[in-house]
Design an enzyme around this catalytic site. Structure first.
Site, mmCIF file in Angstrom:
data_model
loop_
_atom_site.group_PDB
_atom_site.id
_atom_site.type_symbol
_atom_site.label_atom_id
_atom_site.label_comp_id
_atom_site.label_asym_id
_atom_site.label_seq_id
_atom_site.Cartn_x
_atom_site.Cartn_y
_atom_site.Cartn_z
ATOM 1 N N GLY A 64 69.178 59.553 4.720
ATOM 2 C CA GLY A 64 69.668 58.742 5.823
ATOM 3 C C GLY A 64 69.081 59.092 7.173
ATOM 4 N N ASP B 95 63.495 57.908 10.380
ATOM 5 C CA ASP B 95 64.788 57.539 10.949
ATOM 6 C C ASP B 95 65.786 57.116 9.874
ATOM 7 O OD1 ASP B 95 63.177 55.307 10.444
ATOM 8 O OD2 ASP B 95 64.178 54.080 11.955
ATOM 9 N N TRP B 96 65.288 56.884 8.611
ATOM 10 C CA TRP B 96 66.218 56.467 7.557
ATOM 11 C C TRP B 96 65.822 56.903 6.143
ATOM 12 C CZ3 TRP B 96 64.581 53.414 3.475
ATOM 13 C CH2 TRP B 96 63.352 52.758 3.636
ATOM 14 N N ARG C 43 69.567 43.402 -1.929
ATOM 15 C CA ARG C 43 69.785 43.526 -3.371
ATOM 16 C C ARG C 43 69.163 44.844 -3.855
ATOM 17 N NH1 ARG C 43 67.953 37.829 -2.989
ATOM 18 N NH2 ARG C 43 69.799 36.499 -3.220
ATOM 19 N N GLU D 186 60.163 38.194 -1.503
ATOM 20 C CA GLU D 186 59.586 39.547 -1.567
ATOM 21 C C GLU D 186 60.164 40.287 -2.769
ATOM 22 O OE1 GLU D 186 59.679 43.478 1.307
ATOM 23 O OE2 GLU D 186 59.461 41.515 2.255
ATOM 24 N N HIS E 262 63.135 52.951 -4.480
ATOM 25 C CA HIS E 262 63.984 51.917 -3.901
ATOM 26 C C HIS E 262 63.421 50.554 -4.301
ATOM 27 C CE1 HIS E 262 66.394 50.209 -0.435
ATOM 28 N NE2 HIS E 262 65.438 49.296 -0.490
ATOM 29 N N THR E 263 64.240 49.700 -4.911
ATOM 30 C CA THR E 263 63.798 48.362 -5.298
ATOM 31 C C THR E 263 64.659 47.325 -4.594
ATOM 32 O OG1 THR E 263 65.260 48.148 -7.227
ATOM 33 C CG2 THR E 263 63.120 49.228 -7.568
ATOM 34 N N ASN E 264 64.063 46.152 -4.360
ATOM 35 C CA ASN E 264 64.790 45.075 -3.698
ATOM 36 C C ASN E 264 64.139 43.753 -4.057
ATOM 37 O OD1 ASN E 264 66.699 43.814 -2.089
ATOM 38 N ND2 ASN E 264 66.104 44.826 -0.188
ATOM 39 N N ARG F 255 80.788 47.640 0.406
ATOM 40 C CA ARG F 255 79.799 46.826 1.122
ATOM 41 C C ARG F 255 80.128 45.337 1.028
ATOM 42 N NH1 ARG F 255 73.351 46.948 -0.387
ATOM 43 N NH2 ARG F 255 72.620 45.513 1.245
ATOM 44 N N ASP G 82 60.090 44.295 -4.148
ATOM 45 C CA ASP G 82 59.740 45.602 -3.579
ATOM 46 C C ASP G 82 59.848 46.758 -4.548
ATOM 47 O OD1 ASP G 82 59.509 44.392 -1.098
ATOM 48 O OD2 ASP G 82 61.477 45.035 -0.394
ATOM 49 N N GLU H 48 59.629 50.693 -3.224
ATOM 50 C CA GLU H 48 59.427 51.605 -2.092
ATOM 51 C C GLU H 48 59.783 53.018 -2.558
ATOM 52 O OE1 GLU H 48 59.997 49.741 2.149
ATOM 53 O OE2 GLU H 48 61.811 49.379 0.971
#
Length: 298
Positions: free
Chosen positions: A202, A197-198, A132, A104, A121-123, A284, A106, A108
């Site tokens: 957050g 919810d996120w 990532r 995938e 937001h990228t992944n 993290r 992304d 977003e």
């Protein structure tokens, strides 16, 4: 095995895969290229297939997916995001295969309260593994006009672009054990949905349904890409471009990398507009950053 032999093997593998697909260079029509996946009347194809809109209300979001699956190419879409108070909403635009070991890529867009910027937001997922994330604030208001969001995906790297400005590169580092999306054809998906919810601070800022329906709009889809399921044995055939121009287009994405100007642009974006980078999140990853973080920057 030497690095040169690994590089040759990766190149030959990519060539063999590409030979199973056909290149398509087209300026899309939403009726021809996409199917509505959910949302019923909330998803609308307009202007003879030249425009698509997605709505979100308190009952449902909406979405669509491409009829074709792609393995490598350049995908462009112009999007105008939800205006006003978009807190809690997410407009997702991505490539994805299916299954537990899916790949995938992304984009977003995380909404926010009026006057505050969207978060892009990228992944990248490969063989089912993601985590990532890189996030950015854009240098323009993405709700006022259409802007072009592009993915260049070849056997060496994935490049994320906004208005043709690179913002992120994910390199093929299989040589150090990092899986790379290269074997699974992916469809294009997009959806507008509630994630309060996120999505915004957050989850602290919720969706204000008095502003519904929320609307995102799409136009000028273009795919210069290898399409799964073709009977052609060549990845160099197109019904909408001359052979010579397609050769140039195909070469552009198959060999695309950042030149000096591109490296300057991505450095500008990442220095001024990046708000999260998993490759700098030492809390993290207390056992050490992922291997790709240690090997490449751009």
């Amino acid at each position: 095995m030497s690095s040169s032999k690994v590089s040759v093997m990766l190149h030959l593998s990519a060539v063999l895969l590409i030979s199973l697909f056909v290149a398509m260079a087209s300026a899309g029509n939403f009726y021809q290229d996409f199917d509505i996946t959910f949302g019923e009347q909330r998803a609308k194809i307009l202007n003879g297939g030249q425009l698509l809109s997605l709505d979100l209300d308190q009952y449902s979001g909406s979405g669509f997916k491409s009829k074709n699956e792609y393995l490598f190419g350049r995908i462009d879409m112009q999007i105008k995001l939800v205006a006003g108070n978009s807190a809690g909403t997410v407009t997702a635009y991505y490539l994805s295969s299916q299954g537990p070991t899916h790949d995938e890529i992304d984009f977003e867009f995380l909404g926010n309260s009026s006057g505050n910027p969207y978060t892009l937001h990228t992944n990248v997922f490969s063989q089912g593994k993601g985590n990532r994330e890189q996030q950015f604030h854009l240098w323009f208001d993405p709700t006022k006009a259409f802007h072009t969001y592009s993915l260049v995906w070849n056997s060496q790297r994935i490049i994320f672009l906004v208005d043709n400005i690179p913002i992120r590169v994910f390199h093929n580092l299989e040589s150090v054990g990092v899986p790379f999306p290269k074997n699974q054809p992916m469809r294009i998906y997009s959806s507008l949905w509630n994630a309060d919810d996120w999505a915004t601070q957050g989850g602290r800022v919720k969706t204000d349904w008095t502003h519904a329906p929320f609307t995102a709009s799409y136009r000028n889809f273009k795919a210069n890409a290898c399409v799964a399921g073709s009977s052609s044995s060549s990845c160099g055939v197109s019904t909408s471009a001359s052979t010579s121009s397609l050769t140039d287009q195909q070469s552009a994405w198959q060999n695309h990398n950042l030149d000096a100007a591109g490296r300057n642009r991505i450095r500008w974006v990442q220095q001024k507009f990046m708000v999260y980078n998993y490759c700098t999140d030492l809390q993290r990853f207390p056992q050490g950053l992922p291997a790709e973080c240690r090997r490449s920057r751009f």
